[in-house]
Write a protein that holds these residues in place. Structure first.
Motif, mmCIF file in Angstrom:
data_model
loop_
_atom_site.group_PDB
_atom_site.id
_atom_site.type_symbol
_atom_site.label_atom_id
_atom_site.label_comp_id
_atom_site.label_asym_id
_atom_site.label_seq_id
_atom_site.Cartn_x
_atom_site.Cartn_y
_atom_site.Cartn_z
ATOM 1 N N TYR A 33 0.848 -1.188 0.000
ATOM 2 C CA TYR A 33 0.000 0.000 0.000
ATOM 3 C C TYR A 33 0.886 1.242 0.000
ATOM 4 O O TYR A 33 1.949 1.246 0.598
ATOM 5 C CB TYR A 33 -0.853 0.066 1.269
ATOM 6 N N TYR A 35 0.480 5.365 1.009
ATOM 7 C CA TYR A 35 -0.307 6.429 1.611
ATOM 8 C C TYR A 35 0.529 7.700 1.563
ATOM 9 O O TYR A 35 1.745 7.646 1.384
ATOM 10 C CB TYR A 35 -0.594 6.144 3.093
ATOM 11 N N GLN A 37 0.825 11.587 3.802
ATOM 12 C CA GLN A 37 0.336 12.450 4.866
ATOM 13 C C GLN A 37 0.816 13.866 4.597
ATOM 14 O O GLN A 37 2.016 14.146 4.715
ATOM 15 C CB GLN A 37 0.806 11.977 6.242
ATOM 16 N N GLY A 40 -0.858 18.518 8.542
ATOM 17 C CA GLY A 40 -2.137 18.727 9.201
ATOM 18 C C GLY A 40 -3.243 17.790 8.762
ATOM 19 O O GLY A 40 -4.393 17.967 9.155
ATOM 20 N N GLN A 41 -2.886 16.806 7.957
ATOM 21 C CA GLN A 41 -3.900 15.868 7.463
ATOM 22 C C GLN A 41 -3.616 14.460 7.987
ATOM 23 O O GLN A 41 -2.522 14.156 8.439
ATOM 24 C CB GLN A 41 -3.878 15.839 5.925
ATOM 25 N N GLY A 42 -4.621 13.604 7.887
ATOM 26 C CA GLY A 42 -4.417 12.194 8.200
ATOM 27 C C GLY A 42 -3.739 11.497 7.041
ATOM 28 O O GLY A 42 -3.503 12.086 5.986
ATOM 29 N N LEU A 43 -3.423 10.241 7.244
ATOM 30 C CA LEU A 43 -2.848 9.465 6.151
ATOM 31 C C LEU A 43 -3.921 9.254 5.088
ATOM 32 O O LEU A 43 -5.042 8.863 5.386
ATOM 33 C CB LEU A 43 -2.359 8.108 6.645
ATOM 34 N N PHE A 45 -5.017 7.279 1.660
ATOM 35 C CA PHE A 45 -4.757 6.108 0.830
ATOM 36 C C PHE A 45 -4.508 6.522 -0.608
ATOM 37 O O PHE A 45 -5.231 7.356 -1.164
ATOM 38 C CB PHE A 45 -5.959 5.170 0.903
ATOM 39 N N SER A 58 -7.607 3.785 -6.818
ATOM 40 C CA SER A 58 -8.687 4.747 -6.592
ATOM 41 C C SER A 58 -8.278 5.956 -5.761
ATOM 42 O O SER A 58 -8.950 6.983 -5.793
ATOM 43 C CB SER A 58 -9.881 4.044 -5.931
ATOM 44 N N LEU A 91 4.145 7.237 2.700
ATOM 45 C CA LEU A 91 4.327 6.031 3.501
ATOM 46 C C LEU A 91 3.929 4.800 2.707
ATOM 47 O O LEU A 91 2.920 4.791 2.006
ATOM 48 C CB LEU A 91 3.480 6.110 4.777
ATOM 49 N N PHE A 104 4.078 -0.574 8.401
ATOM 50 C CA PHE A 104 4.494 0.620 7.685
ATOM 51 C C PHE A 104 6.004 0.793 7.668
ATOM 52 O O PHE A 104 6.703 0.421 8.616
ATOM 53 C CB PHE A 104 3.887 1.868 8.339
ATOM 54 N N GLY A 105 6.489 1.389 6.580
ATOM 55 C CA GLY A 105 7.862 1.852 6.522
ATOM 56 C C GLY A 105 7.979 3.214 7.180
ATOM 57 O O GLY A 105 6.976 3.801 7.598
ATOM 58 N N PRO A 106 9.202 3.750 7.251
ATOM 59 C CA PRO A 106 9.427 5.036 7.924
ATOM 60 C C PRO A 106 8.982 6.237 7.104
ATOM 61 O O PRO A 106 8.892 7.342 7.628
ATOM 62 C CB PRO A 106 10.943 5.052 8.151
#
Lengths: 113, 114
Positions: A33, A35, A37, A40-43, A45, A58, A91, A104-106
């Motif tokens: 996957y 993602y 960020q 100020g936002q969430g992760l 997709f 998508s 990410l 998750f990776g760093p």
């Protein structure tokens, strides 16, 4: 190493240039996957690969974004003609399969000037 | 449109006390919820999850509560330890998405004061 690795850890680029971000998933994980960020936002997709199935694209925000996964392992996220709003932490995560825990990776911190 | 909201960007708690992190969601289709923990310069790590058929899930010092009618979940950490200092993300997914397409909140930075 045992975890998900990403490279580079940091990338500074000029607006309009292309960038490639790399992800090495955990060995044996079939799902991968991406993602991002933004500040100020969430992760958010972006894209999901599972085995040999067609990827779920998508979440890609525009056609400037694309991703490949070669040989079911390493993945590259490419951003063409970067814009300042592409600045974010990107990410990568992998999992053993559907509905399994994502590791998750760093992340790669991208800054577009 | 932020479908998963963590309205407290930061929280400070004394060591040994209970930490309560909150998360609200707007999409009633979400049926699976997770909490991730993130240390600086590392990726998020999975902490605990809950399915919508439950209202509580416990794992050691961590308990997640789900209130479907209020579209609210919370993570309780007790007793809080200095190593719990991190950013905590709430995430949710819909039926059919399984664990693939997670929608994350913006995170809450928890600081445990020794």
């Amino acid at each position: 190493g045992a975890g998900v690795s990403q490279s580079p850890s940091n990338k500074v680029t000029e607006k309009g240039k292309d960038v490639e971000l790399r992800c090495d998933p955990i060995s044996g994980h079939t799902a991968l996957y991406w993602y991002r960020q933004s500040l100020g936002q969430g992760l958010e997709f972006l894209i999901y690969f599972q085995g040999n199935s067609a990827p779920d694209k998508s979440g890609l925000p525009s056609d400037r974004f694309s991703a490949e996964r070669t040989g079911g392992s390493v993945s590259t996220l490419t951003i063409q003609r970067t814009q300042q709003e592409d600045s974010a932490v990107y990410l990568c995560a992998s999992s053993r399969g559907d509905q399994e825990t994502q590791y998750f990776g760093p992340g790669t911190r991208l800054l577009v000037l | 449109d932020q479908q998963v909201k963590q309205n407290s960007p930061s929280l400070s708690v004394q060591e040994g006390r209970i930490s309560i992190l909150n998360c609200d969601y707007t999409n009633s289709m979400f049926d699976y919820f997770l909490w991730y923990k993130k240390y600086p310069a590392e990726g998020p790590t999975f902490l605990i999850s809950i399915s919508s058929i439950k209202d509580k899930n416990e794992d050691g010092r961590f308990t997640v509560f789900l209130n479907k009618s209020a579209k609210h979940l919370s993570l309780h950490i007790v007793p809080s330890q200095p190593g719990d200092s991190a950013v905590y993300f709430c995430a949710a997914s819909r039926p059919g998405d399984g664990n693939e397409k997670l929608t994350f909140g913006t995170g809450t930075r928890l600081t445990i004061i020794p």
